[in-house]
Design an enzyme around this catalytic site. Structure first.
Site, short mmCIF file in Angstrom:
data_model
loop_
_atom_site.label_atom_id
_atom_site.label_comp_id
_atom_site.label_asym_id
_atom_site.label_seq_id
_atom_site.Cartn_x
_atom_site.Cartn_y
_atom_site.Cartn_z
N GLU A 257 -6.05 -4.10 21.97
CA GLU A 257 -6.50 -4.34 20.59
C GLU A 257 -6.66 -5.83 20.32
O GLU A 257 -7.56 -6.24 19.59
CB GLU A 257 -5.54 -3.71 19.59
CG GLU A 257 -5.46 -2.19 19.71
CD GLU A 257 -6.83 -1.52 19.64
OE1 GLU A 257 -7.59 -1.82 18.69
OE2 GLU A 257 -7.16 -0.73 20.52
N TRP A 260 -10.05 -6.64 21.51
CA TRP A 260 -11.16 -6.42 20.56
C TRP A 260 -11.32 -7.63 19.65
O TRP A 260 -12.44 -8.02 19.28
CB TRP A 260 -10.94 -5.16 19.74
CG TRP A 260 -11.34 -3.92 20.49
CD1 TRP A 260 -10.53 -3.07 21.17
CD2 TRP A 260 -12.68 -3.41 20.65
NE1 TRP A 260 -11.27 -2.06 21.74
CE2 TRP A 260 -12.58 -2.25 21.43
CE3 TRP A 260 -13.94 -3.83 20.20
CZ2 TRP A 260 -13.70 -1.48 21.78
CZ3 TRP A 260 -15.04 -3.07 20.55
CH2 TRP A 260 -14.93 -1.91 21.33
N TRP A 288 -32.15 2.07 4.41
CA TRP A 288 -30.92 2.12 3.62
C TRP A 288 -31.22 2.49 2.18
O TRP A 288 -32.32 2.26 1.69
CB TRP A 288 -30.21 0.76 3.65
CG TRP A 288 -29.82 0.30 5.01
CD1 TRP A 288 -30.37 -0.74 5.71
CD2 TRP A 288 -28.80 0.85 5.86
NE1 TRP A 288 -29.74 -0.87 6.93
CE2 TRP A 288 -28.78 0.09 7.04
CE3 TRP A 288 -27.90 1.90 5.72
CZ2 TRP A 288 -27.90 0.34 8.09
CZ3 TRP A 288 -27.03 2.16 6.75
CH2 TRP A 288 -27.02 1.40 7.93
N ASN A 323 -6.36 1.71 10.98
CA ASN A 323 -7.61 1.53 11.72
C ASN A 323 -8.44 2.80 11.86
O ASN A 323 -9.67 2.79 11.71
CB ASN A 323 -7.31 0.94 13.09
CG ASN A 323 -8.57 0.77 13.93
OD1 ASN A 323 -8.82 1.53 14.83
ND2 ASN A 323 -9.39 -0.20 13.59
N TRP A 341 -24.24 -1.38 5.79
CA TRP A 341 -22.89 -1.73 6.25
C TRP A 341 -22.43 -3.06 5.67
O TRP A 341 -21.23 -3.29 5.49
CB TRP A 341 -22.81 -1.74 7.77
CG TRP A 341 -23.74 -2.71 8.45
CD1 TRP A 341 -25.00 -2.44 8.93
CD2 TRP A 341 -23.51 -4.10 8.70
NE1 TRP A 341 -25.55 -3.58 9.47
CE2 TRP A 341 -24.66 -4.62 9.35
CE3 TRP A 341 -22.45 -4.97 8.47
CZ2 TRP A 341 -24.77 -5.95 9.75
CZ3 TRP A 341 -22.55 -6.30 8.87
CH2 TRP A 341 -23.71 -6.77 9.50
N TRP A 364 -17.80 -3.48 11.57
CA TRP A 364 -18.79 -2.77 10.75
C TRP A 364 -20.06 -2.51 11.55
O TRP A 364 -20.67 -1.45 11.46
CB TRP A 364 -19.07 -3.54 9.46
CG TRP A 364 -18.06 -3.22 8.40
CD1 TRP A 364 -16.92 -3.91 8.12
CD2 TRP A 364 -18.07 -2.08 7.52
NE1 TRP A 364 -16.23 -3.28 7.12
CE2 TRP A 364 -16.90 -2.16 6.73
CE3 TRP A 364 -18.95 -1.02 7.33
CZ2 TRP A 364 -16.60 -1.20 5.76
CZ3 TRP A 364 -18.63 -0.07 6.35
CH2 TRP A 364 -17.47 -0.16 5.58
#
Length: 455
Positions: A257, A260, A288, A323, A341, A364
């Site tokens: 993690e 990331w 969108w 998460n 987003w 995102w």
DNA sequence: TGAGTGTTAGT
DNA sequence: CTAACACTC
């Protein structure tokens, strides 16, 4: 008496593990400077401002040279008669342009040190020297590099020189309304709180981390993210503390993690517009919807989908969301509501105590399908299935959505089966239909397949 | 770090 | 009848 060195703390309140503090401390008196209101032109969100206030207040006894914006660093340096200015380089290219301007305006020498990553942005490269597009390949390559340096010990003595500046309380970081009370009971901002959390986590929960981390109803995560975001603990401290624990799947998954976080910073360094612009160009043409009312329902946790509403309310109340639930609520906003987003990214920036440009933007984009190693767009989370799978007895929902607390486990994730539940809205959209619509919208991106041609 | 659907091997 | 798998979006 030698003139002090001014250390620009940026967001790294404790300069945890950064050489700037050690170097300056060894050279004489220092002035610690911190600037508020801006992160490369983007104001801190409300939750971050609250955290900042708490953290700055805890540097009790240490006087800070406080400025409003980063542009004031040269003025602060002048005001306190600094002979040099040190700071930690950011991974964010937008912030680097700020640094360039600060440096150009300085009338004294400055030294810039590496930022707060395990692997400096740009140091993890594919064989051809480029940015990895896939996380697992990135992390494998990172782990093959020489391990991150050990954390630096805190300076034995820090001679802090007095300085002119603003009064913390005059900065208005604390909100007028007392919404922060629920946050205060969930967190202990500051270095001591971070150290306690890390110790408690490595002492046990980490061993079950790989099995439990997806369970928002369990307290299975470290909750270190806001401390990391404000430099109250460093990734190098975490990394090396974790080395002391027998390496198992839990530890590996936990460190992944951190990986990331590193991957996100590499991405942001290579793509300055990551927070605004989809990495995959074709998403610029995505159809969108502009729907402020729907966005508001999502923000307020009144979508009618229990796991989504529980997550959004946990965020609102505590400045943090588990998460797994972040992925579910993000998928709902993007794919069920077809809201850009970027709108979700902005809301998270405002409300998260762990808000971080790189992680926020990369994540995102991951959900939207427009990022690097992103979830394919057709991977659409079903809020009912996700709820039943990861909050199987509904305790997470009951905790954050009290209107549903009396429901049986059988219907807790689909309360509409009971008809109307008093005080709780019906689903704002039919997920099955929304899924079909999203898939169709995505299909349109692939360029209308050639029209059939008749010869 | 999805989910819906159909197929099939195993009960 | 069901779990496991493959395939598709």
């Amino acid at each position: 008496m030698t003139a002090p060195i001014l250390i620009w703390l940026r967001r790294d309140l404790r300069l945890a593990d950064h050489p700037a503090l050690a170097a300056a401390a060894a050279e004489g008196p220092v002035v610690l400077a911190f600037c508020l209101d801006e992160q490369g032109g983007r104001p801190f969100g409300g939750a971050s401002r609250w955290w900042l206030h708490q953290s700055l207040a805890q540097l009790g006894g240490v006087t800070l040279a406080l400025g409003r914006s980063e542009q004031e660093i040269p003025r602060l340096a002048l005001a306190c008669g600094a002979r040099a200015v040190y700071w930690n380089q950011s991974a964010d290219p937008v912030l680097r342009t700020v640094e360039d301007r600060v440096q150009a305006a300085l009338t004294v020498p400055c030294r810039i040190f590496p930022g707060d990553t395990l692997f400096a942005p740009g140091s993890v490269r594919s064989k051809s020297g480029g940015q990895f597009q896939v996380f697992t390949a990135f992390w494998r390559a990172a782990l093959a590099l020489p391990p991150p340096a050990r954390p630096l010990p805190a300076p034995a003595a820090l001679h802090v020189a007095p300085c002119p500046g603003l009064e913390l309380n005059a900065l208005g970081l604390m909100p007028k309304l007392e919404w922060w009370r629920s946050m205060a009971s969930a967190w202990r901002p500051g270095e001591a709180g971070a150290t306690t959390l890390l110790g408690a986590f490595l002492d046990g929960p980490v061993q079950a981390y790989h099995r439990q981390r997806d369970r928002p109803d369990h307290d299975a995560t470290s909750r270190l993210s806001p401390h990391l975001a404000f430099g109250e603990i460093s990734p190098r401290q975490i990394w090396h503390a974790a080395q002391a624990v027998p390496p198992d799947d839990g530890v590996r998954t936990f460190l992944k993690e951190l990986g990331w976080r590193e991957f996100s910073r590499h991405l942001l360094a290579n793509h300055p517009t990551l927070p605004q612009v989809p990495l995959r160009r074709e998403f610029a043409a995505f159809p969108w919807r502009d729907d402020p009312a729907a966005l508001r329902q999502w923000q307020m946790g009144r979508t009618g989908y229990p796991i989504v509403d529980a997550g959004m309310r946990q965020l609102w109340a505590t400045g943090w969301m588990h998460n797994r639930v972040r992925m579910v609520v993000a998928s709902f906003l993007i794919k069920d509501l077809l809201i850009p987003w970027q709108a979700g990214e902005e809301w998270f920036w405002d409300t998260l105590v762990d808000a971080d440009s790189a992680s926020n933007a990369a994540s995102w984009q991951w959900v939207a399908g427009s990022g690097a190693d992103a979830a394919p767009f057709f991977r659409i989370f079903n809020p009912v299935t996700q709820g039943e799978k990861f909050d199987p007895d509904g305790s997470y929902v009951r905790n954050w959505v009290p209107e549903l607390a009396h429901l049986s486990t059988a219907v807790i994730h689909q309360p509409w089966k009971l008809g109307r539940v008093p005080g709780y809205p019906p689903p704002m959209i039919d997920h099955a239909a929304a899924r079909t619509r999203a898939l169709a919208a995505f299909k349109g991106l692939r360029g209308a397949p050639e029209q059939p041609r008749f010869l």
